[in-house]
Design a protein around this motif. Structure first.
Motif, PDB file in Angstrom:
ATOM      1  N   GLU A   1       8.438  -5.097  -7.098  1.00 53.83           N
ATOM      2  CA  GLU A   1       7.842  -5.100  -6.290  1.00 53.83           C
ATOM      3  C   GLU A   1       8.377  -7.176  -6.671  1.00 53.83           C
ATOM      4  O   GLU A   1       8.493  -7.780  -7.747  1.00 53.83           O
ATOM      5  CB  GLU A   1       6.651  -5.687  -6.711  1.00 53.83           C
ATOM      6  CG  GLU A   1       5.834  -6.424  -6.105  1.00 53.83           C
ATOM      7  CD  GLU A   1       6.084  -6.650  -4.509  1.00 53.83           C
ATOM      8  OE1 GLU A   1       5.520  -5.787  -3.155  1.00 53.83           O
ATOM      9  OE2 GLU A   1       6.520  -7.854  -3.868  1.00 53.83           O
TER      10      GLU A   1
ATOM     11  N   GLY B   1      -0.273  -0.620  10.161  1.00 57.11           N
ATOM     12  CA  GLY B   1      -0.071   0.567   8.805  1.00 57.11           C
ATOM     13  C   GLY B   1      -1.606   0.761   7.536  1.00 57.11           C
ATOM     14  O   GLY B   1      -0.367   1.675   6.824  1.00 57.11           O
TER      15      GLY B   1
ATOM     16  N   THR C   1      -7.041  -6.519   8.258  1.00 50.15           N
ATOM     17  CA  THR C   1      -8.233  -6.690   8.241  1.00 50.15           C
ATOM     18  C   THR C   1      -9.528  -5.539   8.762  1.00 50.15           C
ATOM     19  O   THR C   1     -10.409  -5.545   9.010  1.00 50.15           O
ATOM     20  CB  THR C   1      -8.264  -7.439   9.919  1.00 50.15           C
ATOM     21  OG1 THR C   1      -7.667  -6.678  10.655  1.00 50.15           O
ATOM     22  CG2 THR C   1      -7.724  -8.533  10.047  1.00 50.15           C
TER      23      THR C   1
ATOM     24  N   GLY D   1       1.094  -1.016   0.153  1.00 48.32           N
ATOM     25  CA  GLY D   1      -0.467   0.000  -0.025  1.00 48.32           C
ATOM     26  C   GLY D   1       0.788   1.287   0.116  1.00 48.32           C
ATOM     27  O   GLY D   1       0.411   2.051  -0.761  1.00 48.32           O
TER      28      GLY D   1
ATOM     29  N   LYS E   1      -4.230   1.976   7.762  1.00 49.58           N
ATOM     30  CA  LYS E   1      -4.879   3.003   7.660  1.00 49.58           C
ATOM     31  C   LYS E   1      -4.609   3.817   6.883  1.00 49.58           C
ATOM     32  O   LYS E   1      -4.806   5.150   7.049  1.00 49.58           O
ATOM     33  CB  LYS E   1      -5.909   2.841   8.729  1.00 49.58           C
ATOM     34  CG  LYS E   1      -4.410   2.853  10.420  1.00 49.58           C
ATOM     35  CD  LYS E   1      -5.225   3.621  11.628  1.00 49.58           C
ATOM     36  CE  LYS E   1      -5.256   2.053  12.052  1.00 49.58           C
ATOM     37  NZ  LYS E   1      -4.432   1.137  12.363  1.00 49.58           N
TER      38      LYS E   1
ATOM     39  N   ASN F   1       1.748  -7.376   3.082  1.00 47.34           N
ATOM     40  CA  ASN F   1       0.640  -7.420   4.141  1.00 47.34           C
ATOM     41  C   ASN F   1      -0.562  -6.260   3.885  1.00 47.34           C
ATOM     42  O   ASN F   1      -2.063  -6.317   4.479  1.00 47.34           O
ATOM     43  CB  ASN F   1       0.631  -6.509   5.747  1.00 47.34           C
ATOM     44  CG  ASN F   1       1.526  -7.463   6.593  1.00 47.34           C
ATOM     45  OD1 ASN F   1       1.117  -8.756   6.249  1.00 47.34           O
ATOM     46  ND2 ASN F   1       2.983  -7.024   7.346  1.00 47.34           N
ATOM     47  N   VAL F   2      -0.618  -5.692   2.183  1.00 43.59           N
ATOM     48  CA  VAL F   2      -1.461  -4.813   2.013  1.00 43.59           C
ATOM     49  C   VAL F   2      -3.366  -5.636   1.594  1.00 43.59           C
ATOM     50  O   VAL F   2      -3.976  -4.748   1.837  1.00 43.59           O
ATOM     51  CB  VAL F   2      -1.335  -3.874   0.967  1.00 43.59           C
ATOM     52  CG1 VAL F   2      -1.224  -5.047  -0.664  1.00 43.59           C
ATOM     53  CG2 VAL F   2      -2.655  -2.822   1.107  1.00 43.59           C
TER      54      VAL F   2
ATOM     55  N   ILE G   1      -8.863  -2.430   9.129  1.00 40.73           N
ATOM     56  CA  ILE G   1      -9.576  -1.240  10.008  1.00 40.73           C
ATOM     57  C   ILE G   1      -8.925  -0.463   9.891  1.00 40.73           C
ATOM     58  O   ILE G   1      -7.272  -0.237   9.474  1.00 40.73           O
ATOM     59  CB  ILE G   1      -9.785  -2.143  11.567  1.00 40.73           C
ATOM     60  CG1 ILE G   1      -9.722  -3.791  11.863  1.00 40.73           C
ATOM     61  CG2 ILE G   1      -9.670  -1.194  12.151  1.00 40.73           C
ATOM     62  CD1 ILE G   1      -9.930  -4.021  13.054  1.00 40.73           C
TER      63      ILE G   1
ATOM     64  N   VAL H   1      14.987  -7.016  -6.057  1.00 41.34           N
ATOM     65  CA  VAL H   1      16.113  -5.942  -5.787  1.00 41.34           C
ATOM     66  C   VAL H   1      17.117  -6.234  -4.230  1.00 41.34           C
ATOM     67  O   VAL H   1      16.007  -6.718  -2.968  1.00 41.34           O
ATOM     68  CB  VAL H   1      15.493  -4.757  -5.040  1.00 41.34           C
ATOM     69  CG1 VAL H   1      16.139  -3.162  -4.488  1.00 41.34           C
ATOM     70  CG2 VAL H   1      14.203  -3.769  -5.676  1.00 41.34           C
TER      71      VAL H   1
HETATM   72  C1  LIG Z   1      -2.880 -10.089   9.940  1.00 40.75           C
HETATM   73  C2  LIG Z   1      -2.540  -8.729  10.237  1.00 40.75           C
HETATM   74  C3  LIG Z   1      -3.484  -7.938  10.269  1.00 40.75           C
HETATM   75  C4  LIG Z   1      -3.690  -6.040  10.265  1.00 40.75           C
HETATM   76  N1  LIG Z   1      -5.027  -5.444   9.913  1.00 40.75           N
HETATM   77  C5  LIG Z   1      -4.626  -3.943  10.600  1.00 40.75           C
HETATM   78  C6  LIG Z   1      -5.966  -3.332  10.255  1.00 40.75           C
HETATM   79  O1  LIG Z   1      -6.638  -3.982  10.218  1.00 40.75           O
HETATM   80  N2  LIG Z   1      -5.897  -2.122   9.941  1.00 40.75           N
HETATM   81  C7  LIG Z   1      -4.249  -1.840  10.017  1.00 40.75           C
HETATM   82  O2  LIG Z   1      -4.442  -0.138   9.426  1.00 40.75           O
HETATM   83  N3  LIG Z   1      -3.185  -2.137   9.584  1.00 40.75           N
HETATM   84  C8  LIG Z   1      -3.330  -3.017   9.735  1.00 40.75           C
HETATM   85  N4  LIG Z   1      -2.452  -4.463   9.596  1.00 40.75           N
HETATM   86  C9  LIG Z   1      -0.954  -3.812   9.356  1.00 40.75           C
HETATM   87  C10 LIG Z   1      -0.785  -2.879   8.092  1.00 40.75           C
HETATM   88  O3  LIG Z   1      -1.261  -4.542   7.068  1.00 40.75           O
HETATM   89  C11 LIG Z   1       0.454  -2.781   7.505  1.00 40.75           C
HETATM   90  O4  LIG Z   1       1.253  -1.845   8.356  1.00 40.75           O
HETATM   91  C12 LIG Z   1       0.326  -2.471   6.234  1.00 40.75           C
HETATM   92  O5  LIG Z   1       0.446  -3.196   5.091  1.00 40.75           O
HETATM   93  C13 LIG Z   1       2.350  -2.591   5.896  1.00 40.75           C
HETATM   94  O6  LIG Z   1       2.478  -2.081   4.486  1.00 40.75           O
HETATM   95  P1  LIG Z   1       2.306  -1.894   2.826  1.00 40.75           P
HETATM   96  O7  LIG Z   1       1.398  -1.993   2.871  1.00 40.75           O
HETATM   97  O8  LIG Z   1       3.248  -1.211   2.080  1.00 40.75           O
HETATM   98  O9  LIG Z   1       3.204  -3.863   2.991  1.00 40.75           O
HETATM   99  P2  LIG Z   1       2.810  -4.361   2.400  1.00 40.75           P
HETATM  100  O10 LIG Z   1       2.009  -4.974   1.536  1.00 40.75           O
HETATM  101  O11 LIG Z   1       3.450  -6.184   2.917  1.00 40.75           O
HETATM  102  O12 LIG Z   1       4.068  -4.397   1.004  1.00 40.75           O
HETATM  103  C14 LIG Z   1       5.645  -4.225   1.044  1.00 40.75           C
HETATM  104  C15 LIG Z   1       6.205  -5.103  -0.189  1.00 40.75           C
HETATM  105  O13 LIG Z   1       7.468  -4.971  -0.178  1.00 40.75           O
HETATM  106  C16 LIG Z   1       7.593  -6.264  -1.081  1.00 40.75           C
HETATM  107  N5  LIG Z   1       9.853  -6.510  -0.786  1.00 40.75           N
HETATM  108  C17 LIG Z   1       9.527  -6.580   0.273  1.00 40.75           C
HETATM  109  N6  LIG Z   1      11.000  -6.992   0.231  1.00 40.75           N
HETATM  110  C18 LIG Z   1      11.692  -6.895  -1.239  1.00 40.75           C
HETATM  111  C19 LIG Z   1      12.704  -6.820  -2.092  1.00 40.75           C
HETATM  112  N7  LIG Z   1      14.048  -6.890  -2.026  1.00 40.75           N
HETATM  113  N8  LIG Z   1      12.756  -6.264  -3.441  1.00 40.75           N
HETATM  114  C20 LIG Z   1      11.284  -5.668  -4.407  1.00 40.75           C
HETATM  115  N9  LIG Z   1       9.765  -6.378  -3.274  1.00 40.75           N
HETATM  116  C21 LIG Z   1      10.224  -5.825  -2.219  1.00 40.75           C
HETATM  117  C22 LIG Z   1       6.952  -7.368  -0.616  1.00 40.75           C
HETATM  118  O14 LIG Z   1       7.065  -8.593  -1.602  1.00 40.75           O
HETATM  119  C23 LIG Z   1       5.607  -6.901  -0.691  1.00 40.75           C
HETATM  120  O15 LIG Z   1       4.949  -6.567  -1.161  1.00 40.75           O
HETATM  121  C24 LIG Z   1      -2.463  -5.668   9.965  1.00 40.75           C
HETATM  122  C25 LIG Z   1      -1.373  -6.464   9.364  1.00 40.75           C
HETATM  123  C26 LIG Z   1      -1.637  -8.316   9.462  1.00 40.75           C
HETATM  124  C27 LIG Z   1      -0.322  -9.345   9.177  1.00 40.75           C
END
Ligand SMILES: Cc1cc2nc3c(=O)[nH]c(=O)nc-3n(C[C@H](O)[C@H](O)[C@H](O)COP(=O)(O)OP(=O)(O)OC[C@H]3O[C@@H](n4cnc5c(N)ncnc54)[C@H](O)[C@@H]3O)c2cc1C
Length: 424
Positions: free
Chosen positions: A67, A374, A80, A46, A376, A75-76, A82, A211
C-alpha cells in the motif's frame, strides 16, 4: 474463524486499562517485506484486503498487500457506508446479494464488529415514471429471491414518517421502494477488520510501499518494482480503485476507466431524524442521498463532480446541489450546519460495472472499476477474486465482469433500466 486473534475477557481488558493499556500491540504494522510471495496484492483498500484475507485463509497462499499510503487511506475510508443489493440486472443483483449475505455475518467471520446496520435502503419516487421503474426493478429482485417492497403513500408514511410524504413540495413524493436488509456498515471497521484478520492468517501488509512497475520474463510477470525494492511474486493483483488508470499506463495497456471525484458531507449531530437510507433523483440536480450517522450527523451525497480529477477537492456547485435536494425532500434539515465535506477518486467504467479479470499476462489480475458503489461488494468480491487469482478460474458470480465486454459490447449498464439506481 480467525483463530490466531486473541480474545480478551472483560476482566483482562479492565486490568489492562487500569495498568495503562500496555498489552495492546499493533495489529498489522511492523511486518517486514520479504523477497518473494505467492501473491502480491497492490492496494490496501477494501478489495485488496478482502482478497488477501481469502487468498490466505481459503487457499493457504503466502500473500503481501503493498500500500503506497495507509490502510484505509483510499475510498474504503471515504465512502458513505451504504450496502444493498437492489439492482435490476441479474449479473449485478446476484453478485450484490452474495455480498449483502456476507455483510450479515461478517462481524462474526472476522471476529471484529463492522457495525452492519440493516436500517433499510429506501428509493424515493418523485414521479409516476419512477414508481414504474421501481416496480420493474423490485419484481426482478423478487424473482431472484431478493427482498424488495414497493411502497404507496400510506405504506411510505408508516415506514418513514419523518418524510411527511403527503406534505406539499415542488416535486411531490409518489411512493418508494425499500430493501429492508440494506443499510450501512462502518467503513473504517471493514478496513481494520479485514487487515487484522488477514494478518492473523499470515498476510504481510506493508504500508508506505508504492508499486511503480511490473517485471516480466517470457511473457509472464515475475514480480513488482516498488519504492522499497523489487519483490518477486508468482501472481500479482492490482486493486487500486481510483488509481487504476495509472496502472493501465504502467502496464502499457489503456483501460476503459476514468478517474472522477465523488464528494460527501456531514452535518453537526442532531437528534434522531432519519431512520433509514433515503435515495432519490432530484429533478435538475441528479442523485441525492441522506442517512444519519451513529453520532447523529446527517450524511449526504450525490452524483460525481463531472470531470476527471485526482485532486480530492470537491466542487462547491455539487455541494449546493446536494444540500438543495436534501432540504427540498427533508425541509426539517434546513438550518442544520455542515461541519465536514470530503471527496474520493472513483474508477468509473463506461457501463458503471466492475472489472475482475486477467490483464495481459496469465498471472496478472485486475480488481477495479468499482465506480461509486464498490464498498458494498467488498465481501463478495474478496472471496470470488481470491478464487480467480488462486485457481485461475473465475467463479460464475464474477464471470460477467470481464474486461472483454467492452470489446464484445456485452455491457452491464443499469441505467438502461431507468433513472435508478444510484450506485452508492
Ligand atoms: C464520497 C464517496 C462515497 C461513497 N459511498 C459509497 C457507498 O455508500 N456505498 C458503496 O458501496 N460505495 C461507495 N463509494 C465507493 C467505494 O468507496 C469504492 O468503490 C471502493 O471503496 C473502492 O474499492 P477499495 O476500497 O478497494 O479502494 P481504495 O480504498 O481506494 O483502495 C485502493 C488503494 O490502492 C492504493 N494504491 C493506489 N495505487 C497504488 C500503487 N501504485 N501502489 C500501492 N498502492 C496503491 C491506494 O492508496 C488505496 O489505498 C463511495 C465513494 C466515495 C468517494
Amino acid at each position: 474463524m480467525t483463530g490466531a486473534i486473541p480474545r480478551y475477557s472483560a476482566l483482562a481488558l479492565l486490568r489492562a486499562r487500569l495498568s495503562g493499556g500496555g498489552f495492546w500491540s499493533p495489529l498489522w504494522t511492523g511486518r517486514k517485506l520479504k523477497d518473494a510471495y505467492d501473491v502480491v496484492v497492490v492496494g490496501a483498500g477494501g478489495h485488496g484486503l478482502a482478497t488477501a484475507y481469502h487468498l490466505a485463509r481459503d487457499h493457504g497462499l503466502k500473500v503481501a498487500v503493498l500500500e503506497r499510503r495507509l490502510v484505509g487511506y483510499g475510498n474504503v475510508g471515504r465512502n458513505t457506508t451504504i450496502v444493498r443489493s437492489n439492482y435490476l440486472l441479474p449479473e449485478n443483483h446476484y453478485f450484490y446479494e452474495d455480498s449483502l449475505r456476507r455483510w450479515e455475518t461478517l462481524s462474526k467471520d472476522l471476529n471484529y464488529n463492522v457495525m452492519y446496520s440493516p436500517r433499510g435502503v429506501l428509493d424515493l419516487a418523485l414521479s409516476d415514471g419512477d414508481m414504474q421503474d421501481m416496480a420493474r426493478r423490485g419484481n426482478a429482485m423478487r424473482l431472484a429471491g431478493i427482498d424488495a417492497e414497493l411502497l404507496d403513500l400510506p405504506a411510505l408514511e408508516r415506514f418513514c414518517p419523518e418524510l411527511e410524504p403527503r406534505r406539499q413540495r415542488r416535486f411531490p413524493i409518489f411512493g418508494g421502494m425499500v430493501q429492508r436488509r440494506g443499510g450501512t456498515v462502518r467503513h473504517d471497521a471493514v478496513a481494520w477488520g479485514y487487515a487484522r484478520a488477514a494478518t492473523a492468517h499470515g498476510v504481510d501488509i506493508i504500508e508506505d510501499c508504492d508499486v511503480q512497475g511490473l517485471r516480466t520474463a517470457a511473457g509472464v510477470a515475475t514480480g513488482v518494482e516498488t519504492s522499497r525494492g523489487y519483490v518477486k511474486a508468482d501472481r500479482v493483483l492490482f486493486a487500486t480503485a481510483g488509481h487504476t488508470g495509472m496502472i493501465g499506463t504502467m502496464l502499457g495497456m489503456p483501460l476503459p476507466i476514468e478517474t472522477h471525484l465523488l464528494q460527501a458531507m456531514v452535518t453537526e449531530p442532531i437528534k434522531p431524524m432519519v431512520n433509514t437510507v433515503i435515495i432519490y433523483v432530484y429533478p435538475g440536480h441528479g442523485e441525492v442521498y441522506v442517512l444519519q450517522s451513529d453520532k447523529g450527523g446527517l450524511v449526504m451525497g450525490g452524483f460525481l463532480d463531472g470531470f476527471p480529477s485526482y485532486t480530492r477537492e470537491g466542487q462547491w456547485s455539487r455541494l449546493e446541489n446536494v444540500v438543495e435536494g436534501t432540504v427540498a425532500v427533508l425541509p426539517r434539515a434546513a438550518g442544520v450546519k455542515i461541519v465536514r465535506q470530503w471527496a474520493g477518486t472513483n474508477d468509473m467504467t463506461m457501463d458503471g460495472s466492475p472489472i475482475i479479470d486477467r490483464l495481459r499476462h496469465d498471472n496478472v489480475f485486475l480488481n477495479a472499476g468499482w465506480c461509486y458503489g464498490g464498498f458494498k461488494t467488498i465481501p463478495a468480491s474478496g472471496a470470488a477474486c481470491a478464487t480467480l487469482v488462486a485457481t485461475g478460474t473465475a467463479p460464475d458470480l464474477i464471470k460477467p465482469f470481464k474486461l472483454s465486454r467492452f470489446q464484445t459490447g456485452h455491457l452491464l449498464d443499469e441505467r438502461g433500466g431507468g433513472p435508478f439506481p444510484v450506485r452508492l
